[in-house]
Design a protein around this motif. Structure first.
Motif, PDB file in Angstrom:
ATOM      1  N   THR A 154      32.884  20.895  97.365  1.00 24.74           N
ATOM      2  CA  THR A 154      33.042  20.645  96.398  1.00 24.74           C
ATOM      3  C   THR A 154      34.962  19.795  96.360  1.00 24.74           C
ATOM      4  N   HIS A 157      34.636  16.137  97.358  1.00 25.85           N
ATOM      5  CA  HIS A 157      34.998  14.926  96.674  1.00 25.85           C
ATOM      6  C   HIS A 157      35.771  14.822  94.979  1.00 25.85           C
ATOM      7  N   ALA A 158      36.013  15.738  94.670  1.00 24.01           N
ATOM      8  CA  ALA A 158      37.200  15.558  93.379  1.00 24.01           C
ATOM      9  C   ALA A 158      38.577  14.882  94.059  1.00 24.01           C
ATOM     10  N   LYS A 161      37.322  11.853  94.486  1.00 23.30           N
ATOM     11  CA  LYS A 161      37.522  10.471  93.304  1.00 23.30           C
ATOM     12  C   LYS A 161      38.507  10.094  93.220  1.00 23.30           C
ATOM     13  N   PHE A 264      40.353  17.262  86.681  1.00 21.30           N
ATOM     14  CA  PHE A 264      39.085  17.036  87.220  1.00 21.30           C
ATOM     15  C   PHE A 264      38.379  18.061  87.122  1.00 21.30           C
ATOM     16  N   ILE A 266      36.387  21.099  88.741  1.00 16.32           N
ATOM     17  CA  ILE A 266      36.012  21.498  89.355  1.00 16.32           C
ATOM     18  C   ILE A 266      35.234  23.240  89.204  1.00 16.32           C
ATOM     19  N   ASN A 289      32.408  17.722  87.975  1.00 17.53           N
ATOM     20  CA  ASN A 289      32.375  17.061  89.085  1.00 17.53           C
ATOM     21  C   ASN A 289      31.528  18.517  89.978  1.00 17.53           C
ATOM     22  N   GLY A 292      29.281  17.642  96.717  1.00 11.85           N
ATOM     23  CA  GLY A 292      29.914  16.560  96.638  1.00 11.85           C
ATOM     24  C   GLY A 292      28.240  15.759  97.450  1.00 11.85           C
ATOM     25  N   ASP A 296      30.819  12.846 101.810  1.00 12.98           N
ATOM     26  CA  ASP A 296      31.904  12.780 101.537  1.00 12.98           C
ATOM     27  C   ASP A 296      32.040  13.988 102.933  1.00 12.98           C
TER      28      ASP A 296
END
Length: 341
Positions: A154, A157-158, A161, A264, A266, A289, A292, A296
């Motif tokens: 997680t 992934h953020a 991006k 973002f 999360i 978010n 992922g 990822d």
């Protein structure tokens, strides 16, 4: 087998004996759990925050951050063998829907989410699929990486991006340096040359953030927004990664974001309230978010297995699952709590 089962919302789970899962489909994989992460989402599940979205039927086994060893496989499985150490992408997916074909595993139209909407991994064994399994290096212990399956992926992934926004000379604020945030800091350091500013209300968490590569730390003592603005010449940060998003932190995160920047989101638990005029007049973005992709997690495991990202853990035996949940709830866990069946 033993499993941590939720029988009623707003009550503590119980540790009880249930039947072991078995292979039924050709792509099924049964994993002997070596490590199961304890996540704030588990607390939110107990508090009934996920009941409407998950539609799960109680009782069921919680736990969505899982790693272990392949115990049994279906007839069509060719990517893993019995005995292989694996970490599990949190959502076994179909591979056929548009989201899967685009690589957006977490939006699969036909996925399950063990620990959220079906039996999870706070147990001795877990049923998953071949598509969820990522093989680990033989020397990697599942209990050392299990929480990367959700907290890690997680956060990564953020960051992944946000990378195009974080060119040299930019500032990224990490709001919250706990289980997810401390992975976010390391991912930022591995993937970008941005200046990393970490905000947390806990001095120990800030000390850990400095060890992991934070350039600046800010104690969340009520003056954290002003402190971030001072560090950025009154402009705010190009990116704010909000790993808290409750108890007012979500509003602080937006206030720390500069014109044209991006917040973002999360963490969750709170409600973000922004006047529309504040969005359009500053062209700030708010980006959601969710977990992922499989890739990822595969990329994150490369960073973990080469020592560029380390998961800080506190380990508990499965029988002490309620202690782990209580320690997390009361802020006594630095990094991530891991159950080891």
């Amino acid at each position: 087998m033993k499993a941590v089962r939720l029988h009623a919302y707003h009550q503590q789970p119980v540790i009880e004996e249930v039947d072991e899962p078995t292979v039924k489909g050709p792509f099924d994989v049964v994993v002997r759990i070596g490590g199961a992460g304890v996540c704030r989402t588990d607390l939110h599940i107990i508090e009934q925050q996920w009941a409407e979205k998950s539609g799960v039927t109680l009782p069921y086994t919680i736990g969505h951050e899982n790693a272990g060893w392949v115990h049994d496989i279906g007839s069509a499985v060719s990517t893993v063998d019995v005995g292989d150490p694996v970490i599990l992408h949190p959502t076994p997916t179909c591979g056929l829907c548009p989201a899967c074909r685009a690589g957006n595993d977490m939006h699969c139209a036909n996925s399950a989410f063990p620990g959220i909407d079906c039996d999870g991994g706070m147990a001795e064994y877990l049923l998953t699929s071949a598509r969820a399994c990522i093989k680990l290096d033989p020397g990697t212990r599942p209990e050392d990486v299990a929480a990367l399956a959700d907290a890690g992926i997680t956060a990564y992934h953020a960051v992944r991006k946000a990378v195009p926004l974080l060119y040299p000379g930019t500032v990224c604020v990490v709001n919250g340096a706990g289980g997810l945030g401390h992975i976010g800091i390391q991912s930022l350091r591995a993937l970008t040359a941005t200046t990393i500013v970490v905000v947390d209300r806990n001095a120990e968490a800030l000390s850990l953030a400095e060890e992991l590569g934070a350039d600046q730390t800010v104690l969340a003592d009520g003056k954290q927004v002003d402190a971030v603005l001072d560090l950025t010449g009154g402009q705010g940060a190009e990116v704010v990664l909000d790993f808290v998003a409750e108890q007012g932190a979500q509003q602080d995160a937006f206030a720390m974001t500069r014109r044209g920047g991006a917040q973002f989101v999360i963490g969750y638990g709170g409600t973000l309230e922004i006047p529309a005029i504040d969005l359009i007049s500053t062209e700030r973005s708010v980006v959601g978010n969710l977990v992922g992709t499989y890739n990822d997690l595969a990329e994150l495991m490369v960073l973990a297995q080469t020592g560029r990202v380390a998961l800080h853990t506190v380990k508990y035996p499965l029988d002490a699952a309620l202690d782990a949940l209580a320690d997390l709830d009361h802020g006594r866990v630095r990094g991530r709590a891991i159950l080891t069946p």
